[in-house]
Scaffold this active site. Structure first.
Site, short mmCIF file in Angstrom:
data_model
loop_
_atom_site.label_atom_id
_atom_site.label_comp_id
_atom_site.label_asym_id
_atom_site.label_seq_id
_atom_site.Cartn_x
_atom_site.Cartn_y
_atom_site.Cartn_z
CG HIS A 235 -0.50 -0.49 2.47
ND1 HIS A 235 0.68 -0.09 3.04
CD2 HIS A 235 -1.06 -1.38 3.33
CE1 HIS A 235 0.84 -0.70 4.20
NE2 HIS A 235 -0.20 -1.50 4.39
CG ASP A 308 -4.94 -2.67 3.20
OD1 ASP A 308 -5.07 -3.71 3.89
OD2 ASP A 308 -4.49 -1.61 3.66
#
Length: 441
Positions: A235, A308
């Site tokens: 991320h 995510d």
């Protein structure tokens, strides 16, 4: 008995229309030969006129919560959400209870995925025991288990000790593994609640500086280069991080990086109302960061989109900002957000979508049967997408047990119509393409 499906009128990769014949889980023919194949006469016919056909999506970063937090998500419900989002494979993060740091736990998650049967579930093993950053977990045992783990991460926590990180990078070389780092320098982010900048100052919330991410990426890129191992950055969220990864790649470092859909769309301004649905780790950044992230994904500096997907039970999210758990749902909205942020502005075509959401994630994760071309002889992992559709996000209608979507009430473009895992339909949404047992859609 032969199982056959003839998908007619669809456009692979959004290009020329071509029929696709699937027989016993494998693509048997694409193009004119599909409809004339003798097996097509006995096949179920699916009208895909106006639809884009892509390889099944692969998510390198999913939280399925089981074992331990089945009130937030289970492998089965997360798999259902993934299938409805167009995914045929997901990688399950190890921040479970107990932690997925042994062969026994990763095999449990793997078997639960097999039982659900909606997507291929590949467990990610923890780098350190209990994700505590003190000593290496049983990496080799997880790698040789039935789950065949190849990706390792302490996601949710950074492997902050440089010596441990070096040892982990060296260890996984023996079996072609990769360390996926949650890049967050813990001492620079103590008490941090959101991105450090003008908005955090205005709201009176402790800021999370971009350098806390960038410093760890720079350190780990140097370590990976030094030991000749593979590093994956989870991320990635800042413009500075893009610069660090670009420089490392230019040096020849074997580093890959992911960006989430929410970091491609949402800015730190969303925190203004103190709605904890917008609290996430790493935090939402600025518009300037988003512009750089989008350009980096288009150019290939950032390799993939990973969701995510972070489901939370209501009591952990519907509370005051300081005490709320960070994280957002992502599996059922990811493709639409990528269409909105990358396809509609002309930054990616459908081939590009396949690259960043299927082919590259499969390659990084070491999968051989996913992210494959839409061609004869390849596994029939496919998703049919209606590019003209628009739909309104309603978290209550999601397959996930949790409801913490940051897109609630938003109208998003493009919608998954059907998903096929090795020729078997695992999800159907929107227009009628046939019933899916147990899906209720």
């Amino acid at each position: 008995m032969t199982n056959a499906v003839l998908i007619t009128g669809g456009a692979p990769y959004g290009e020329d229309v071509a029929d696709i014949l699937v027989v016993d889980g494998v693509i048997a023919a694409v193009g004119p030969d599909a409809a004339t194949d003798p097996r097509a006469a006995r096949a179920e016919t699916v009208d895909a006129a106006g639809l884009v056909v892509l390889p099944g999506l692969v998510d390198l970063h999913t939280h399925l919560r089981e074992p331990g937090r089945e009130d937030a998500e289970t492998v089965e419900t997360g798999s259902a959400a993934a299938a409805l989002g167009g995914y045929t494979a997901v990688f399950a993060m190890p921040n479970t209870d107990p932690t997925a740091d042994t062969a026994g736990v990763v095999e449990q998650v793997f078997r639960l995925g097999e039982q659900a049967g909606l997507v291929d579930v590949h467990p990610i093993g923890a780098v350190t025991v209990g994700r505590k950053g003190e000593r290496l977990a049983e990496l080799a045992a997880m790698a040789t288990s039935a789950a065949q783990v190849r990706v390792f991460s302490d996601d949710g926590d950074c492997v902050a000790d440089p010596l441990l990180m070096r040892r982990a990078l060296e260890y996984v070389k023996a079996f072609g593994g990769v360390i996926a780092q949650h890049a967050q320098e813990p001492r620079l982010t103590q008490g941090a609640q959101m991105h450090e900048g003008e908005v955090s100052a205005r709201l009176g919330l402790t800021g999370w500086p971009a350098v806390a991410e960038e410093a760890i990426i720079a350190r780990d890129a140097l370590l990976a280069d030094h030991v000749g191992s593979r590093l994956h950055v989870c991320h990635l969220s800042t413009a500075g991080s893009v610069e660090v990864v670009a420089a490392a790649k230019q040096r020849g470092t074997d580093v890959t990086a992911e960006v989430t859909p929410h970091h491609l769309m949402l800015t730190d301004e969303r925190a203004v109302g103190y709605d904890p649905v917008f609290k996430v780790n790493p935090p939402l950044r600025t518009r300037a960061d988003i512009d750089v992230l989008r350009a980096a994904l288009a150019s290939g500096v950032i390799d993939i989109v990973a969701t995510d997907h972070a489901p939370h039970a209501s009591q952990d999210k519907e509370t005051e900002w300081d005490n709320a758990s960070p994280g957002m749902l992502g599996l059922q909205t990811a493709l639409s957000v990528v269409i909105a942020t990358m396809v509609e502005p002309g930054l990616l075509d459908w081939r590009g979508v396949a690259r960043v959401m299927s082919e590259a994630p499969a390659r990084i994760g070491g999968l051989t049967g996913q992210g494959r071309p839409i061609a004869a002889g390849e596994p029939a992992n496919l998703v049919l997408v209606d590019p003209a559709a628009r739909w309104t996000v309603r978290g209550a209608e999601f397959a996930s047990l949790s409801r913490n979507t940051p897109y609630e009430g938003m109208e998003l473009p493009g919608r998954v119509v059907a998903t096929y895992l090795r020729g078997r339909r695992t999800a159907a949404v929107g227009r009628p393409v046939g019933a899916v047992a147990g899906q209720g859609v």
